[in-house]
Write a protein that holds these residues in place. Structure first.
Motif, mmCIF file in Angstrom:
data_model
loop_
_atom_site.group_PDB
_atom_site.id
_atom_site.type_symbol
_atom_site.label_atom_id
_atom_site.label_comp_id
_atom_site.label_asym_id
_atom_site.label_seq_id
_atom_site.Cartn_x
_atom_site.Cartn_y
_atom_site.Cartn_z
ATOM 1 N N PHE A 120 0.857 -1.178 0.000
ATOM 2 C CA PHE A 120 0.000 0.000 0.000
ATOM 3 C C PHE A 120 0.897 1.232 0.000
ATOM 4 O O PHE A 120 1.973 1.237 0.600
ATOM 5 N N THR A 121 0.429 2.295 -0.651
ATOM 6 C CA THR A 121 1.180 3.549 -0.706
ATOM 7 C C THR A 121 0.563 4.554 0.258
ATOM 8 O O THR A 121 -0.641 4.800 0.212
ATOM 9 N N VAL A 122 1.371 5.119 1.143
ATOM 10 C CA VAL A 122 0.879 6.079 2.130
ATOM 11 C C VAL A 122 1.797 7.307 2.139
ATOM 12 O O VAL A 122 2.884 7.299 1.548
ATOM 13 N N MET A 123 1.350 8.360 2.830
ATOM 14 C CA MET A 123 2.125 9.597 2.950
ATOM 15 C C MET A 123 2.348 9.890 4.426
ATOM 16 O O MET A 123 1.402 9.926 5.207
ATOM 17 N N ASN A 124 3.630 10.100 4.805
ATOM 18 C CA ASN A 124 3.908 10.378 6.207
ATOM 19 C C ASN A 124 3.684 11.846 6.535
ATOM 20 O O ASN A 124 3.266 12.637 5.676
ATOM 21 N N ALA A 125 3.973 12.240 7.777
ATOM 22 C CA ALA A 125 3.690 13.603 8.233
ATOM 23 C C ALA A 125 4.508 14.645 7.480
ATOM 24 O O ALA A 125 4.131 15.821 7.436
ATOM 25 N N ASN A 126 5.639 14.236 6.883
ATOM 26 C CA ASN A 126 6.485 15.169 6.131
ATOM 27 C C ASN A 126 6.140 15.223 4.647
ATOM 28 O O ASN A 126 6.868 15.840 3.869
ATOM 29 N N GLY A 127 5.051 14.547 4.273
ATOM 30 C CA GLY A 127 4.647 14.541 2.877
ATOM 31 C C GLY A 127 5.436 13.592 2.008
ATOM 32 O O GLY A 127 5.378 13.681 0.772
ATOM 33 N N GLU A 128 6.194 12.680 2.626
ATOM 34 C CA GLU A 128 7.013 11.725 1.878
ATOM 35 C C GLU A 128 6.263 10.412 1.673
ATOM 36 O O GLU A 128 5.478 10.000 2.528
ATOM 37 N N THR A 129 6.515 9.781 0.551
ATOM 38 C CA THR A 129 5.852 8.521 0.228
ATOM 39 C C THR A 129 6.511 7.365 0.964
ATOM 40 O O THR A 129 7.729 7.228 0.959
ATOM 41 N N ARG A 130 5.679 6.561 1.595
ATOM 42 C CA ARG A 130 6.144 5.363 2.271
ATOM 43 C C ARG A 130 5.255 4.200 1.865
ATOM 44 O O ARG A 130 4.186 4.404 1.264
ATOM 45 N N TYR A 131 5.677 2.983 2.203
ATOM 46 C CA TYR A 131 4.960 1.779 1.781
ATOM 47 C C TYR A 131 4.731 0.865 2.983
ATOM 48 O O TYR A 131 5.549 0.812 3.903
ATOM 49 N N THR A 132 3.611 0.175 2.967
ATOM 50 C CA THR A 132 3.271 -0.694 4.090
ATOM 51 C C THR A 132 2.422 -1.863 3.624
ATOM 52 O O THR A 132 1.769 -1.783 2.572
ATOM 53 N N ARG A 133 2.429 -2.926 4.420
ATOM 54 C CA ARG A 133 1.544 -4.068 4.186
ATOM 55 C C ARG A 133 0.394 -4.067 5.188
ATOM 56 O O ARG A 133 -0.470 -4.935 5.133
ATOM 57 N N ASN A 134 0.396 -3.113 6.092
ATOM 58 C CA ASN A 134 -0.643 -3.035 7.113
ATOM 59 C C ASN A 134 -1.873 -2.327 6.547
ATOM 60 O O ASN A 134 -1.862 -1.121 6.322
ATOM 61 N N GLY A 135 -2.935 -3.082 6.322
ATOM 62 C CA GLY A 135 -4.158 -2.515 5.763
ATOM 63 C C GLY A 135 -5.207 -2.171 6.802
ATOM 64 O O GLY A 135 -6.396 -2.093 6.489
ATOM 65 N N ASN A 136 -4.782 -1.943 8.042
ATOM 66 C CA ASN A 136 -5.699 -1.568 9.123
ATOM 67 C C ASN A 136 -5.963 -0.065 9.038
ATOM 68 O O ASN A 136 -5.401 0.728 9.777
ATOM 69 N N PHE A 137 -6.866 0.316 8.100
ATOM 70 C CA PHE A 137 -7.130 1.720 7.827
ATOM 71 C C PHE A 137 -8.320 2.240 8.630
ATOM 72 O O PHE A 137 -9.052 1.478 9.265
ATOM 73 N N THR A 138 -8.484 3.556 8.567
ATOM 74 C CA THR A 138 -9.617 4.206 9.224
ATOM 75 C C THR A 138 -9.900 5.514 8.499
ATOM 76 O O THR A 138 -9.135 5.911 7.603
ATOM 77 N N LEU A 139 -10.991 6.195 8.868
ATOM 78 C CA LEU A 139 -11.310 7.510 8.314
ATOM 79 C C LEU A 139 -11.082 8.562 9.382
ATOM 80 O O LEU A 139 -11.507 8.395 10.533
ATOM 81 N N ASP A 140 -10.401 9.667 9.023
ATOM 82 C CA ASP A 140 -10.202 10.739 9.997
ATOM 83 C C ASP A 140 -11.434 11.644 10.045
ATOM 84 O O ASP A 140 -12.456 11.366 9.411
ATOM 85 N N SER A 141 -11.355 12.722 10.794
ATOM 86 C CA SER A 141 -12.511 13.606 10.994
ATOM 87 C C SER A 141 -12.966 14.280 9.712
ATOM 88 O O SER A 141 -14.126 14.718 9.609
ATOM 89 N N GLU A 142 -12.084 14.374 8.707
ATOM 90 C CA GLU A 142 -12.436 14.999 7.428
ATOM 91 C C GLU A 142 -12.802 13.975 6.367
ATOM 92 O O GLU A 142 -13.053 14.342 5.219
ATOM 93 N N GLY A 143 -12.826 12.700 6.736
ATOM 94 C CA GLY A 143 -13.221 11.663 5.798
ATOM 95 C C GLY A 143 -12.088 11.096 4.963
ATOM 96 O O GLY A 143 -12.341 10.320 4.036
ATOM 97 N N TYR A 144 -10.848 11.459 5.279
ATOM 98 C CA TYR A 144 -9.720 10.924 4.526
ATOM 99 C C TYR A 144 -9.362 9.532 5.039
ATOM 100 O O TYR A 144 -9.367 9.284 6.252
ATOM 101 N N LEU A 145 -9.038 8.653 4.112
ATOM 102 C CA LEU A 145 -8.621 7.305 4.469
ATOM 103 C C LEU A 145 -7.187 7.366 4.967
ATOM 104 O O LEU A 145 -6.290 7.848 4.261
ATOM 105 N N THR A 146 -6.954 6.911 6.190
ATOM 106 C CA THR A 146 -5.630 6.992 6.798
ATOM 107 C C THR A 146 -5.245 5.656 7.425
ATOM 108 O O THR A 146 -6.090 4.774 7.611
ATOM 109 N N THR A 147 -3.966 5.550 7.774
ATOM 110 C CA THR A 147 -3.507 4.400 8.541
ATOM 111 C C THR A 147 -3.887 4.606 10.007
ATOM 112 O O THR A 147 -4.380 5.668 10.388
ATOM 113 N N GLY A 148 -3.627 3.605 10.827
ATOM 114 C CA GLY A 148 -3.953 3.721 12.234
ATOM 115 C C GLY A 148 -3.185 4.823 12.931
ATOM 116 O O GLY A 148 -3.639 5.366 13.946
#
Length: 275
Positions: A120-148
């Protein structure tokens, strides 16, 4: 004798590092998508010992002859820990925000002899692209799909995914359909040499540049299963056995070190005594 000190000490340090690595694996046995670290012990280069013959030094003909005694190993060290990118078992959670990547056919890299891996492709707090196999996602207060941990999950175009509710569907080929008709496709990266990626913690991996788009890479076949999570690939029974073995090896080296210390003490206090 001092060489024995260094050899035993290197063995203790190597086993200590191995125990720490195995303990970290055990601590993450229930972490979704976690990839167990693995490593091996290697010996330092051997030393060839030679004895100078009893003739005057330097010899009369300008050459010195040596009598080979044999080789001596000067210790061991722990090689760099590398993740084991083996598919973990899937666990059903029935949560719509949980997604598991299931490897079907991943090509073997002819240079390394190992299969590639998808992430999976994700973005860290610094705006950098990172990769993970952890698909335990959630929705934040604005409706964005995020990691835990709050990192944005990216779509195929590298954009953040915003949904109106957690009532959405994810197809096996990664297409997301929201309750109000919003659509996106999960960004999936493919690495033909995942061992070259850097493990950063929190289930994240960093690549040198961006990974290839897994959807468009030839001969790469995988699918997603919504409502499932990929479990850690740590074998708890095997890890516990390896931890006990490492601990016993540490103790053995410790006793050797104590024996050398006792011998040195006897040499200083008794052998060197006069009268």
């Amino acid at each position: 004798m001092l060489r024995g000190f260094y050899t035993a000490a290197s063995g203790m340090l190597a086993q200590q590092r191995k125990t720490e690595m195995l303990a970290n694996n055990m601590a993450n046995v229930n972490t979704p998508g976690f990839k167990a670290d693995q490593t091996s012990l290697r010996a330092f280069p051997e030393m060839l010992l030679k004895q100078i013959e009893g003739q005057p030094f330097p010899s009369q003909n300008g050459r010195t002859t040596y009598n080979s005694i044999g080789t001596l190993n000067t210790g061991v060290y722990l090689q760099e820990a590398m993740p084991l990118f083996q598919q973990g078992s899937l666990k059903e959670t029935t949560l719509s925000t949980d997604v598991a990547l299931l490897d079907i056919n991943l090509p073997i890299n002819p240079d390394t002899g190992r299969t590639g891996s998808v992430f999976f492709t994700v973005m860290n707090a610094n705006g950098e692209t990172r990769y993970t196999r952890n698909g335990n996602f959630t929705l934040d207060s604005e409706g964005y799909l995020t990691t835990g941990s709050g990192m944005y999950v990216l779509d195929q175009e590298g954009n953040q995914i915003q949904l109106t509710s957690d009532q959405f569907q994810i197809s096996e080929d990664g297409y997301i359909t929201g309750a109000n008709g919003e659509t996106a496709r999960l960004g999936i990266g493919y690495s033909d040499n995942p061992l070259a990626m850097v493990k950063e913690g929190d289930g994240l991996f960093r690549a040198d540049g961006e990974l290839a788009d897994a959807y468009t890479t030839a001969n790469v076949t995988f699918k997603m299963q919504q409502g499932f999570l990929e479990q850690s690939n740590v074998d708890s029974a095997q890890t516990m056995t390896e931890m006990m073995t490492a601990y016993r090896a540490f103790e053995a080296n410790q006793k050797i070190l104590q024996a050398y210390d006792t011998s040195l003490q006897k040499t200083v206090n008794e052998v060197g005594r006069i009268g």
